[in-house]
Design a protein around this motif. Structure first.
Motif, PDB file in Angstrom:
ATOM      1  N   ARG A 148      10.770  64.381  48.546  1.00 19.60           N
ATOM      2  CA  ARG A 148      11.795  64.751  47.537  1.00 19.60           C
ATOM      3  C   ARG A 148      12.851  65.694  47.899  1.00 19.60           C
ATOM      4  NH1 ARG A 148       7.233  66.363  43.129  1.00 19.60           N
ATOM      5  NH2 ARG A 148       6.141  66.860  45.050  1.00 19.60           N
ATOM      6  N   ARG A 149      12.788  66.029  49.446  1.00 15.13           N
ATOM      7  CA  ARG A 149      13.682  66.833  50.019  1.00 15.13           C
ATOM      8  C   ARG A 149      14.904  66.067  50.306  1.00 15.13           C
ATOM      9  NH1 ARG A 149      14.931  71.573  48.842  1.00 15.13           N
ATOM     10  NH2 ARG A 149      13.354  73.019  49.175  1.00 15.13           N
ATOM     11  N   TRP A 150      14.763  64.689  50.224  1.00 19.41           N
ATOM     12  CA  TRP A 150      16.116  63.762  50.612  1.00 19.41           C
ATOM     13  C   TRP A 150      16.904  63.871  49.377  1.00 19.41           C
ATOM     14  CZ3 TRP A 150      17.368  62.600  55.135  1.00 19.41           C
ATOM     15  CH2 TRP A 150      16.546  62.366  56.127  1.00 19.41           C
ATOM     16  N   ALA A 186      25.761  69.878  54.390  1.00 22.03           N
ATOM     17  CA  ALA A 186      24.831  68.828  54.110  1.00 22.03           C
ATOM     18  C   ALA A 186      24.490  67.759  55.133  1.00 22.03           C
ATOM     19  CB  ALA A 186      25.749  67.913  53.089  1.00 22.03           C
ATOM     20  N   VAL A 187      25.183  67.836  56.388  1.00 19.68           N
ATOM     21  CA  VAL A 187      24.816  67.111  57.408  1.00 19.68           C
ATOM     22  C   VAL A 187      23.587  67.812  58.347  1.00 19.68           C
ATOM     23  CG1 VAL A 187      25.521  66.387  59.671  1.00 19.68           C
ATOM     24  CG2 VAL A 187      27.202  66.161  57.804  1.00 19.68           C
ATOM     25  N   ALA A 188      23.895  69.073  58.162  1.00 26.08           N
ATOM     26  CA  ALA A 188      22.687  69.839  58.852  1.00 26.08           C
ATOM     27  C   ALA A 188      21.387  69.837  58.038  1.00 26.08           C
ATOM     28  CB  ALA A 188      23.033  71.442  58.930  1.00 26.08           C
ATOM     29  N   LEU A 209      15.260  65.160  58.563  1.00 31.58           N
ATOM     30  CA  LEU A 209      14.790  64.288  59.285  1.00 31.58           C
ATOM     31  C   LEU A 209      13.796  64.925  60.192  1.00 31.58           C
ATOM     32  CD1 LEU A 209      14.836  61.338  60.184  1.00 31.58           C
ATOM     33  CD2 LEU A 209      16.932  62.005  61.555  1.00 31.58           C
ATOM     34  N   ALA A 210      13.961  65.959  60.701  1.00 27.45           N
ATOM     35  CA  ALA A 210      13.302  66.414  61.883  1.00 27.45           C
ATOM     36  C   ALA A 210      11.892  66.874  61.190  1.00 27.45           C
ATOM     37  CB  ALA A 210      13.626  68.025  62.277  1.00 27.45           C
ATOM     38  N   ARG A 243       4.856  63.586  60.293  1.00 32.32           N
ATOM     39  CA  ARG A 243       4.485  62.440  60.805  1.00 32.32           C
ATOM     40  C   ARG A 243       3.490  62.590  62.142  1.00 32.32           C
ATOM     41  NH1 ARG A 243       7.292  57.265  59.369  1.00 32.32           N
ATOM     42  NH2 ARG A 243       7.617  57.717  57.320  1.00 32.32           N
ATOM     43  N   ARG A 244       3.879  63.268  62.733  1.00 28.66           N
ATOM     44  CA  ARG A 244       3.358  63.661  64.045  1.00 28.66           C
ATOM     45  C   ARG A 244       1.798  64.349  63.998  1.00 28.66           C
ATOM     46  NH1 ARG A 244       8.348  64.693  66.639  1.00 28.66           N
ATOM     47  NH2 ARG A 244       8.007  66.913  66.116  1.00 28.66           N
ATOM     48  N   ALA A 245       2.041  65.438  62.770  1.00 23.27           N
ATOM     49  CA  ALA A 245       1.014  66.119  62.480  1.00 23.27           C
ATOM     50  C   ALA A 245      -0.356  65.346  61.900  1.00 23.27           C
ATOM     51  CB  ALA A 245       1.350  67.243  61.555  1.00 23.27           C
TER      52      ALA A 245
END
Length: 296
Positions: free
Chosen positions: A234-236, A272-274, A280-281, A287-289
């Motif tokens: 939901r952060r998106w 907003a871009v940041a 995304l990071a 996903r890696r975790a």
């Protein structure tokens, strides 16, 4: 939706290469989600109905209109008009099912009824200007007024505790008002509206933009006071309102005659871009975790 509105904002500040990259991402995701939407409709009606009953289902309308606006700026009015028709076909049924299942206390996604409706309004206004169709301006004005009404109804159902504890979609409370401001700014720029109507639209653009900036300040303060550092999908829904507020400032500067809105919008757009890159990071890190360790 997030990538789409960033594409629109980056275009407004002249960053065409970045804007096209964001549009490519938005278009690719839109096609993937459209394919899943169609597959569920054809093969899993039960799940489709369940999804359609939730406010998140209206992202199909909102995302289609955002991409339609950017496609129009590329000069592809035929494709943009097709996206408007598609969004307009989806909107009534999805909106009806969502409103019918509203609860007393709702999270920020409740405001998607306003976002979807204002999305139709702003795309209609963009196409009206590009194709010089006054009747489309009038349709945009009708959708704008309906969107304002739906915002008030969504606000009455919004759980204000979400400001301190929401997972990200609570930002739509302010982003929906920013979209209202963007629609009003586009209508203000239209030669169809003169005299008192033009004045009323300019006032509406400035009022809704001021309210959305107030929401921005309140929500940002709540984020500082109650940090939510873990990743949540939901952060998106936070990135989109940030981009929408920036785009509304950029778009409102010229028709309202308030020049300082442009540098403000530019600064907010880079925030907003940041935010998009950080989200995304966080997604990749989560996903890696979750990835199981390699077998020994």
């Amino acid at each position: 939706m997030a990538a789409g509105i960033l594409s629109v904002g980056l275009h407004l500040i002249g960053r065409e290469a970045l804007s096209l990259v964001a549009l490519a991402v938005a278009g690719s995701l839109w096609l993937l989600l459209g394919a899943e939407f169609t597959a569920r409709l054809a093969g899993d009606r039960g799940r489709f109905r369940a999804d359609a009953d939730t406010p998140a289902g209206l992202t199909a309308v909102a995302a289609t209109t955002v991409i339609g606006c950017r496609v129009s700026e590329l000069g592809r009015q035929d494709a943009s008009a097709a996206l408007l028709v598609l969004a307009a076909v989806l909107w009534p049924g999805l909106t009806y099912h969502v409103v019918r299942h509203w609860r007393r206390r709702m999270p920020g996604v409740a405001f998607l009824v306003c976002v979807a409706t204002q999305g139709l309004a702003v795309l209609a206004a963009v196409l009206a200007a590009a194709l010089r169709l006054p009747w489309l301006d009038r349709a945009a004005l009708a959708a704008f007024c309906l969107g304002l009404l739906l915002y008030v109804l969504a606000l009455a159902h919004f759980d204000l505790r979400e400001v301190a504890g929401g997972a990200g979609d609570h930002w739509v409370a302010g982003g929906a008002l920013s979209l209202c401001a963007l629609t009003a700014a586009k209508l203000t720029a239209s030669p169809v509206w003169t005299g008192p109507v033009h004045t009323a639209l300019r006032t509406a653009a400035l009022a809704t933009l001021a309210l959305s900036l107030a929401w921005y300040a309140v929500l940002l303060a709540a984020e500082v006071r109650h940090p939510r550092t873990h990743y949540d999908v939901r952060r998106w829904a936070t990135v989109f309102p940030l981009g929408m507020t920036a785009t509304a400032c950029l778009a409102a500067a010229q028709p309202t005659g308030i020049g300082w809105l442009r540098p403000l919008g530019t600064a907010l757009l880079w925030i907003a871009v940041a935010s998009c890159l950080l989200t995304l990071a966080a997604l990749l890190s989560s996903r890696r975790a979750r990835r199981p360790p390699p077998a020994r």
